[in-house]
Design an enzyme around this catalytic site. Structure first.
Site, PDB file in Angstrom:
ATOM      1  N   HIS A  50      13.254  29.878   1.181  1.00  0.00           N
ATOM      2  CA  HIS A  50      14.075  30.993   0.693  1.00  0.00           C
ATOM      3  C   HIS A  50      14.296  30.858  -0.815  1.00  0.00           C
ATOM      4  O   HIS A  50      15.256  30.209  -1.251  1.00  0.00           O
ATOM      5  CB  HIS A  50      15.427  31.007   1.403  1.00  0.00           C
ATOM      6  CG  HIS A  50      15.375  31.443   2.821  1.00  0.00           C
ATOM      7  ND1 HIS A  50      15.638  32.737   3.217  1.00  0.00           N
ATOM      8  CD2 HIS A  50      15.074  30.757   3.956  1.00  0.00           C
ATOM      9  CE1 HIS A  50      15.516  32.832   4.529  1.00  0.00           C
ATOM     10  NE2 HIS A  50      15.171  31.648   5.002  1.00  0.00           N
ATOM     11  N   CYS A 109      10.378  33.732   4.519  1.00  0.00           N
ATOM     12  CA  CYS A 109      10.661  33.139   5.831  1.00  0.00           C
ATOM     13  C   CYS A 109       9.997  33.959   6.941  1.00  0.00           C
ATOM     14  O   CYS A 109       8.800  33.859   7.138  1.00  0.00           O
ATOM     15  CB  CYS A 109      12.171  32.994   6.033  1.00  0.00           C
ATOM     16  SG  CYS A 109      12.618  31.856   7.365  1.00  0.00           S
ATOM     17  N   GLU A 123      15.455  32.914  -2.853  1.00  0.00           N
ATOM     18  CA  GLU A 123      16.624  33.655  -3.351  1.00  0.00           C
ATOM     19  C   GLU A 123      17.836  32.771  -3.604  1.00  0.00           C
ATOM     20  O   GLU A 123      18.732  33.132  -4.381  1.00  0.00           O
ATOM     21  CB  GLU A 123      17.007  34.777  -2.373  1.00  0.00           C
ATOM     22  CG  GLU A 123      17.569  34.338  -1.036  1.00  0.00           C
ATOM     23  CD  GLU A 123      16.512  34.157   0.047  1.00  0.00           C
ATOM     24  OE1 GLU A 123      16.847  34.260   1.240  1.00  0.00           O
ATOM     25  OE2 GLU A 123      15.346  33.893  -0.310  1.00  0.00           O
TER      26      GLU A 123
END
EC number: 6.3.4.2
Length: 532
Positions: A506, A381, A508
């Protein structure tokens, strides 16, 4: 018909209710049941999206764009299911919906009260989750501690659900701290007794008590808790400290917690299969060699601000039998005079997401150091934005290249507001949720995903300015991932380097035990190969 489990906390906050709830979900899923999870937070914010990371920690984004509590990250990783906005409800969201209804006249002029209007709205969220998910079991964590004034409407709502659905359909799990006094070398159960009494005064009797401590409680202590808290001794469960949260499901399974739940709720379950959890724990056990990653962030004083990133790094590391060691680097303390010394010996460099100008220059120096020294770099990001701006400054000699987030007067606005986005309001105005990223053929990222698309989640309001694409391509930057519907750049990479990849999305949020997200897996693999 769905069954309901409510997880509450007592004595003190921060006991790990979320891990307990997640572990229960993991055990029930391993028993062949479909599980849905949700979190009720007592604070008055509508969602955590506008809260400071120092106040709240990470904002976890669901596939449908919900900005939620970080516990939802644990839920998804433990039960390996994608959750939704229904999984996160705050007091603020409940009160807002009730008051908006009153303004529209839906209550026919009645006096609006906590009971029944607020409690009914809470119950509706629980029942709505059951209806939409079609799960066998709905696990709901109640934030805060029993006795907090903010939590009382939620406690009252779940009391009513038990009354409506019956004991065979509703179960209460209470997580408490079992105190050990080192001076007198004895356990103290009085705080647990008082917590259970507080629950009883609100009309709730726990079915299971989970005792958090650093060691297993003796039988006589369990007998005492059982006697004074009116809970069978078999339902007093130890939750001792572990070196990894991913050991908790196996620890609870050894005490047959899943069997206690299945029996009371009369669930039609299969024989539990914990082979995946055992396999994952073997990976953790065999991961002894460390690799060190410089983590250059804005909010490193509170590591929970980057919880899913940290878990994703661990999961990817264990895939290669490596233990991740984080070197925390405060971005706003990096400058031209010290960044080379601070980042020296980094085996990998990661720059995560964030908002605001503070620390930006330090992050760019970290990106430059990785690029100039061919150290594996992963930007997420904001980490993608600063990597791109750094290349524009260093390789195109555009010294004032910037994002309009940081400099509205820059003559080279490499990043600007996403077209059509609300610039006046902060809450709920970001580009949120899962989007389809088209990956360029033969790019590194397409090889990592082994696909021509990536489905990842987003949380941002600035996008790459496509006017500068050709200029940046001329100095070796490859735009390897695009959201085709609106031509938004999603992934950049430097093919001339071993691993220099940055994404607007993102990754994650989709990492799972035994299934690391491709970008994290590729990042760790590059570090391992670079240090052979």
């Amino acid at each position: 018909m769905a069954k309901f489990i409510f997880v509450t906390g007592g004595v003190v906050s921060g006991l790990g209710k979320g891990i307990t709830a997640s572990s229960i979900g993991a055990l029930l899923k391993a028993s062949g049941l479909k599980v849905f999870m949700q979190k009720f937070d007592p604070y008055l914010n509508v969602d955590p999206g506008t809260m400071s990371p120092y106040q709240h920690g990470e904002v976890f984004v669901t596939k449908d764009g919900g900005e939620t509590d970080l516990d939802l990250g644990h839920y998804e990783r433990f039960i390996d299911e994608e959750l939704t906005k229904l999984s996160s409800t705050t007091s603020g969201k409940i009160y807002l919906s009730v008051i908006q209804g009153e303004r529209k006249g839906v209550n026919s002029g009645k006096t609006i009260q906590v009971v029944p209007h607020i409690t009914d709205a809470i119950k509706q969220k629980v029942y709505q989750a059951a209806k939409q998910s079609q799960a066998d079991v709905i696990i709901s964590e109640i934030g805060g501690t029993v006795g907090d004034i903010e939590s009382q409407p939620f406690i009252e709502a779940i009391r009513q659900i038990r009354l409506e659905q019956g004991k065979e359909n509703v179960m209460f799990v209470h997580v408490v701290l079992l105190l050990w006094l080192a001076a007198s070398k004895e356990y103290k159960t009085k705080p647990i007794q008082n917590s259970v009494k507080a629950m009883a005064s609100l009309g709730i009797q726990p079915d299971v008590i989970v005792c958090r401590s650093d060691s297993s409680s003796p039988k006589d202590i369990k007998e005492k808790i059982s006697l004074f808290c009116n809970v069978p001794i078999t339902n007093i469960i130890d939750a001792i400290d572990q070196d990894s949260i991913y050991r908790v499901p196996l620890a609870l399974a050894k005490q047959n917690l899943q069997d206690i739940i299945i029996e009371q709720l009369q669930l039609k379950a299969k024989n539990i299969d914990l082979s995946l959890w055992k396999q994952f724990n073997k990976k953790i056990d065999s991961s002894t060699e460390e690799i060190e990653i410089s983590f250059v962030g804005k909010y490193i004083e509170l590591q929970d601000a980057y919880l899913s990133v940290l878990e994703s790094l661990k999961i990817a590391g264990w895939e290669f039998n490596k233990k991740i060691k984080i070197r925390w680097v405060q971005a706003d303390k990096l400058d031209e005079s010290n960044y080379k010394e601070v980042l020296k010996n980094s085996q990998g460099i990661l720059v995560p997401g964030g908002f605001g100008k503070r620390g930006i220059e330090g992050m760019m120096l970290a990106s430059r150091y990785a690029r100039e020294n061919d150290i594996p770099y992963l930007g997420i990001c904001l980490g993608m934005q600063i990597a791109t701006i750094s290349i524009a400054r260093d390789l195109l000699n555009w010294s004032d290249a910037d994002s309009t987030e940081f400099n509205k007067n820059t003559t080279h606005p490499i990043f600007d507001y996403i077209k059509g986005i609300d610039r006046d309001n902060i809450g709920g105005t970001l580009r949120l949720g899962t989007m389809v990223t088209k990956l360029e053929k033969n790019s590194l990222v397409s090889k990592l995903y082994n696909s021509d698309i990536a489905l990842e989640r987003h949380r941002h309001r600035y996008e790459f300015n496509n006017e500068y694409k050709k200029d940046l391509e001329s100095v070796g930057l490859r735009f390897s991932g695009i959201y085709e519907e609106k031509n938004i750049v999603e992934v950049v990479e430097m093919p001339s380097l071993k691993f220099f990849v940055a994404s607007q999305f993102h990754p994650e949020f989709t990492s799972r035990p035994n299934k690391p997200t491709p970008l994290f897996k590729g990042f760790i693999k590059a570090i391992v190969e670079n240090n052979k």
